[in-house]
Design an enzyme around this catalytic site. Sequence first.
Site, mmCIF file in Angstrom:
data_model
loop_
_atom_site.group_PDB
_atom_site.id
_atom_site.type_symbol
_atom_site.label_atom_id
_atom_site.label_comp_id
_atom_site.label_asym_id
_atom_site.label_seq_id
_atom_site.Cartn_x
_atom_site.Cartn_y
_atom_site.Cartn_z
ATOM 1 N N HIS A 190 0.857 -1.199 0.000
ATOM 2 C CA HIS A 190 0.000 0.000 0.000
ATOM 3 C C HIS A 190 0.885 1.238 0.000
ATOM 4 O O HIS A 190 2.111 1.135 -0.032
ATOM 5 C CB HIS A 190 -0.994 -0.031 1.164
ATOM 6 C CG HIS A 190 -0.357 0.007 2.526
ATOM 7 N ND1 HIS A 190 0.411 -1.037 3.016
ATOM 8 C CD2 HIS A 190 -0.348 0.954 3.509
ATOM 9 C CE1 HIS A 190 0.834 -0.743 4.242
ATOM 10 N NE2 HIS A 190 0.398 0.463 4.559
ATOM 11 N N HIS A 213 1.562 3.807 2.078
ATOM 12 C CA HIS A 213 2.166 4.513 3.211
ATOM 13 C C HIS A 213 3.693 4.560 3.096
ATOM 14 O O HIS A 213 4.327 3.624 2.602
ATOM 15 C CB HIS A 213 1.754 3.855 4.532
ATOM 16 C CG HIS A 213 0.322 4.134 4.896
ATOM 17 N ND1 HIS A 213 -0.387 3.348 5.767
ATOM 18 C CD2 HIS A 213 -0.529 5.111 4.489
ATOM 19 C CE1 HIS A 213 -1.618 3.834 5.884
ATOM 20 N NE2 HIS A 213 -1.731 4.906 5.114
ATOM 21 N N ASP A 215 6.111 4.204 5.092
ATOM 22 C CA ASP A 215 6.965 3.182 5.709
ATOM 23 C C ASP A 215 6.952 1.890 4.892
ATOM 24 O O ASP A 215 7.598 0.911 5.256
ATOM 25 C CB ASP A 215 6.571 2.918 7.174
ATOM 26 C CG ASP A 215 5.168 2.381 7.331
ATOM 27 O OD1 ASP A 215 4.239 2.959 6.745
ATOM 28 O OD2 ASP A 215 4.999 1.366 8.047
ATOM 29 N N HIS A 216 6.246 1.894 3.761
ATOM 30 C CA HIS A 216 6.247 0.740 2.855
ATOM 31 C C HIS A 216 6.863 1.097 1.490
ATOM 32 O O HIS A 216 7.389 0.241 0.804
ATOM 33 C CB HIS A 216 4.825 0.179 2.699
ATOM 34 C CG HIS A 216 4.317 -0.335 4.013
ATOM 35 N ND1 HIS A 216 4.249 -1.675 4.315
ATOM 36 C CD2 HIS A 216 3.935 0.322 5.133
ATOM 37 C CE1 HIS A 216 3.821 -1.820 5.573
ATOM 38 N NE2 HIS A 216 3.624 -0.617 6.082
ATOM 39 N N HIS A 275 -7.270 -1.088 5.634
ATOM 40 C CA HIS A 275 -6.191 -0.272 6.217
ATOM 41 C C HIS A 275 -6.014 0.979 5.365
ATOM 42 O O HIS A 275 -5.911 2.095 5.876
ATOM 43 C CB HIS A 275 -4.910 -1.087 6.297
ATOM 44 C CG HIS A 275 -3.722 -0.283 6.728
ATOM 45 N ND1 HIS A 275 -3.615 0.283 7.986
ATOM 46 C CD2 HIS A 275 -2.586 0.070 6.060
ATOM 47 C CE1 HIS A 275 -2.462 0.948 8.058
ATOM 48 N NE2 HIS A 275 -1.828 0.839 6.902
ATOM 49 N N ASP A 296 -0.205 -4.241 5.984
ATOM 50 C CA ASP A 296 -0.801 -3.714 7.213
ATOM 51 C C ASP A 296 -2.277 -4.085 7.338
ATOM 52 O O ASP A 296 -3.039 -3.407 8.030
ATOM 53 C CB ASP A 296 -0.650 -2.192 7.272
ATOM 54 C CG ASP A 296 0.789 -1.761 7.512
ATOM 55 O OD1 ASP A 296 1.676 -2.630 7.624
ATOM 56 O OD2 ASP A 296 1.024 -0.537 7.592
ATOM 57 N N HIS A 348 4.597 -5.626 9.853
ATOM 58 C CA HIS A 348 5.197 -5.117 11.096
ATOM 59 C C HIS A 348 5.238 -6.214 12.148
ATOM 60 O O HIS A 348 4.402 -7.127 12.130
ATOM 61 C CB HIS A 348 4.360 -3.952 11.675
ATOM 62 C CG HIS A 348 4.328 -2.716 10.839
ATOM 63 N ND1 HIS A 348 5.146 -1.636 11.062
ATOM 64 C CD2 HIS A 348 3.560 -2.385 9.768
ATOM 65 C CE1 HIS A 348 4.884 -0.686 10.174
ATOM 66 N NE2 HIS A 348 3.919 -1.120 9.358
HETATM 67 ZN ZN LIG Z 1 3.073 0.086 7.935
HETATM 68 ZN ZN LIG Z 2 0.173 1.320 6.504
#
Ligand SMILES: [Zn+2]
Ligand SMILES: [Zn+2]
Length: 263
Positions: free
Chosen positions: A56, A58, A60-61, A115, A135, A175
């Site tokens: 996705h 975000h 952090d991905h 998410h 996520d 995560h």
């Molecule tokens: Zn994440």
């Molecule tokens: Zn996320």
Amino acid sequence: MIVEQIWTGNAYRNFNYLIVCPDTGEALAIDPLDHEKCLAAAKAKGWAITQILNTHEHGDHTGGNKAVVAATGAKVLAHANAKDKIPGLDRGLRAGDVIKVGKRVELECMDTPGHTMCHICLRAHGDNPALFCGDTLFNAGAGNCHNGGHPAELYATFANQLSKLPDNTRIYPGHDYIANNLGFTLDREPDNAKAKAMLPDMKAQDPSKPLVTTLALEKEINTFFRLQSPSVIKRLREAFPDLPEQPDAKTVFIKLRELRNKW
Ligand SMILES: [Zn+2]
Ligand SMILES: [Zn+2]
């Protein structure tokens, strides 16, 4: 199929993955935020990263895409609807699309909103089925919905897609949240003996050698799969006194998600 699970050790506790064809050494990098660790792991094993899959949009991905593309020329794949959100997207994915890695590895794309509304989970079929779930599903937990998602969509993803996968499906989330999530399970279902038994080991676990759960185990320890549990419903009624006698699964899921936001 070789699965290399890479623990980033960052504050967000991200896991990155390399999925590798054993015949050719070609690799798909899933959410390679820690591009240095991902590139080093590939180099050490003689693998070539040819594709990147972002589960996705975000940061952090997607944050490692640029460096991995610069180093390898890999193509970037993500949900088709993420095309305005992820720079440099080469291939937009929809439910049922297949990602081939090398000769032998095929991964099926699942469209799993909740998410965010453009989230892809990857599914490996065969004798050792696996799910790379970003996520959406965590070990003993579910993704939050407050950065572009919706709890009702997340419920539908759990009820109509994830819960129907084979019980021996290995679960590879984005995560490491298992210890914290088991705490939530026990807060919601204090008599969950399995969760209670696992908690000390999971608190002491080295995330670079994480337990890989199965869907069968998740159905025992993940509150978001335990929507019919009498003790989950009884505890939920303490927080929501208006809860009907036999609440439907969707109501239970959404209320659990709401409690998890504040827990
Ligand atoms: Zn994440
Ligand atoms: Zn996320």
